[in-house]
Design a protein around this motif. Structure first.
Motif, short mmCIF file in Angstrom:
data_model
loop_
_atom_site.label_atom_id
_atom_site.label_comp_id
_atom_site.label_asym_id
_atom_site.label_seq_id
_atom_site.Cartn_x
_atom_site.Cartn_y
_atom_site.Cartn_z
N THR A 1 0.85 -1.26 -0.11
CA THR A 1 -0.02 -0.04 0.09
C THR A 1 0.91 1.34 -0.11
O THR A 1 0.50 2.24 -0.66
CB THR A 1 -0.88 0.04 1.27
N ASN A 2 1.98 1.17 0.85
CA ASN A 2 3.11 2.30 0.73
C ASN A 2 3.40 2.43 -0.57
O ASN A 2 3.75 3.76 -1.24
CB ASN A 2 4.02 2.24 1.92
N LEU A 3 3.85 1.54 -1.18
CA LEU A 3 4.67 1.59 -2.54
C LEU A 3 3.54 2.15 -3.60
O LEU A 3 3.88 3.15 -4.37
CB LEU A 3 4.79 0.12 -3.05
N CYS A 4 2.20 1.97 -3.35
CA CYS A 4 1.23 2.46 -4.31
C CYS A 4 1.21 3.90 -3.92
O CYS A 4 0.90 4.77 -5.04
CB CYS A 4 -0.07 1.60 -4.00
N CYS A 5 1.16 4.18 -2.87
CA CYS A 5 1.13 5.62 -2.26
C CYS A 5 2.26 6.43 -2.93
O CYS A 5 2.26 7.69 -3.44
CB CYS A 5 1.07 5.81 -0.85
#
Length: 475
Positions: A332-336
């Protein structure tokens, strides 16, 4: 000082990472902030509503392009239902039969598999007691390959439905063991389907990959200081970029086929980011530092086909791997981070619009304060290029080894065929010799009997002559 600590890093609250429906799972920008479960329920409900309203058309009204698209989608839906009937033998999945003794023994064997031991899982799958599970996997793979022209979203729905139905086979195991078995099933299925569904022709993943690469390349001037990433002090002796292991891990993601293996690379990258932050800063790294460091890693690595790899994990990864846990948080942080890079502007870097535009157009360059960092970045880039070159050589060596292995297998088969033919000829010769010796021994025995008979006759004749002589003498 306290204000600076509060503003440290790029701030993303925990609430912003969670699903909009407040289900407790992680959301994702690709699903408009929802988790995979809520997003699929919404899209399927919307699709069902469209199918219900699609066939109705007022009398005398012309058939518009939107109606044509709805009809086309309905035809695709019928194809998907046909595929489901091929998998399960009916419109709905079959009910799980009662476990026999063999199935119970197999499930116990599955329980003994160590986490990540994919080889042992494949060996158990080849057992006769796992024939039903193996047949379902084979039927699914064959049908997916036959219908690889379907839109990628339809293929994603089919794979996710397969995960849900196949998980029933392991329902007697614990939740952790079911997750492990499903990770093995995902690797088995998606390793075969990777070439059919990755960068599918029905989507624009390749176009978005190129756009993202150009965007990252245009931001090569961004320094860790601009992103407020904790970095070693300038007075400290820096041998290499502390984020290099994280950069290497995110680049390796493109070489993997199974979504779970790609997620492992993301987790490894994130763990290395935390490790680099702990060595670069005297204070413990927080979530904001981590996101800033991850953005810096993505900018410096510019991973190949990043958008396609992320979409591949989103479409075909196991839901529990993305919705919760360590892997879900890191992904999720990578997508952010990618979403931040796509929308990056001057205020995000504490720059005015004029300064930001000057950097983008190459009229400005980072100050001398970042010269050492640029040197490290250049060295990192050189190391990455060297790493890519070595990876290409390894791939070439693997291909050459595969060709040699194929030639060796063919030569062994040829030798086996030659030995088999020679063995057949040798057996024929042995049989002929045996028949010859048998016939020769019979003839020899016959001649010996004749000689014996002649000897008996001669002895009888001599005995009669002797008797005659004795008679005459008596006379």
């Amino acid at each position: 000082m306290a204000a600076e600590q509060q503003q440290r890093g790029i701030r993303v609250t925990q609430a912003e990472l969670l699903c909009k429906d407040a289900c407790g799972y992680y959301g994702n920008p690709a699903w408009q902030g929802f988790c995979s479960k809520c997003w699929r329920e919404r899209t399927r409900k919307a699709e069902a509503d469209r199918q219900e309203t699609g066939p109705h058309n007022d009398a005398g009204s012309p058939l518009t392009f939107s109606k044509f698209e709805e009809k086309k989608n309905m035809e695709k839906g019928r194809k998907v239902n046909t595929m489901r009937r091929l998998f399960w033998g009916g419109p709905s999945p079959p009910k799980r039969p009662e476990s026999s003794e063999g199935q119970v023994a197999t499930l116990k064997a599955y329980q003994s598999i160590e986490p990540g031991d994919f080889t042992s899982f494949l060996k158990l799958l080849r057992n006769p007691s796992s024939q039903r599970l193996q047949s379902r996997c084979t039927a699914f793979l064959n049908t997916m390959e036959a219908y690889h022209g379907l839109p990628v979203q339809k293929q994603s729905d089919l794979v996710q439905d397969f995960y849900q139905n196949i998980a029933v086979h392991f329902s007697s195991l614990s939740e952790i063991q079911v997750s492990q078995m499903m990770e093995h099933m995902e690797k088995l299925i998606m390793t075969r389907l990777h070439k059919w569904v990755f960068c599918h022709d029905s989507c624009d993943d390749e176009v978005k990959d190129l756009a993202l690469q150009r965007r990252i390349r245009s931001l090569n001037w961004v320094t860790p200081h601009m992103l407020r990433v904790p970095f070693p002090d300038e007075r400290a002796e820096v041998v290499s970029d502390p984020f290099l292991p994280a950069i290497t891990a995110i680049i390796e993601m493109d070489a993997k086929r199974a979504p779970q293996d790609k997620l492992t690379c993301v987790c490894k990258c994130s763990q290395n980011v935390f490790q680099a932050l702990s060595t670069s800063n005297s204070e413990p790294a927080n979530a904001d530092d981590y996101l800033s460091g991850l953005i810096y890693v993505v900018l410096k690595a510019n991973p190949p086909r990043l958008h396609s790899n992320m979409q591949y994990v989103i479409r075909f990864g196991l839901p529990h791997s993305l919705m919760a846990g360590e892997s879900g948080y890191y992904f999720t942080n990578l997508c952010c981070a990618v979403a931040f890079i796509e929308k990056l502007d001057g205020p995000a870097l504490n720059l005015s619009p004029v300064e930001f535009e000057g950097y983008m157009q190459g009229r400005r360059a980072p100050s001398k304060r970042g010269s050492e960092r640029q040197k490290i970045a250049r060295e990192t880039q050189d190391q990455l290029e060297d790493l890519k070159g070595r990876q290409e050589k390894v791939d070439q060596g693997i291909n050459a080894l595969k060709e040699q292995l194929q030639h060796w297998i063919q030569s062994v088969k040829a030798q086996i065929d030659e030995v088999t033919s020679q063995s057949a000829l040798t057996q024929e010769k042995i049989k002929a010799q045996s028949e010859f010796l048998q016939s020769h021994s019979v003839s020899t025995l016959t001649q010996a009997d004749d000689v014996k008979d002649q000897s008996v006759l001669l002895l009888d004749g001599q005995e009669s002559n002797n008797n005659t002589c004795l008679t005459e003498a008596e006379c």
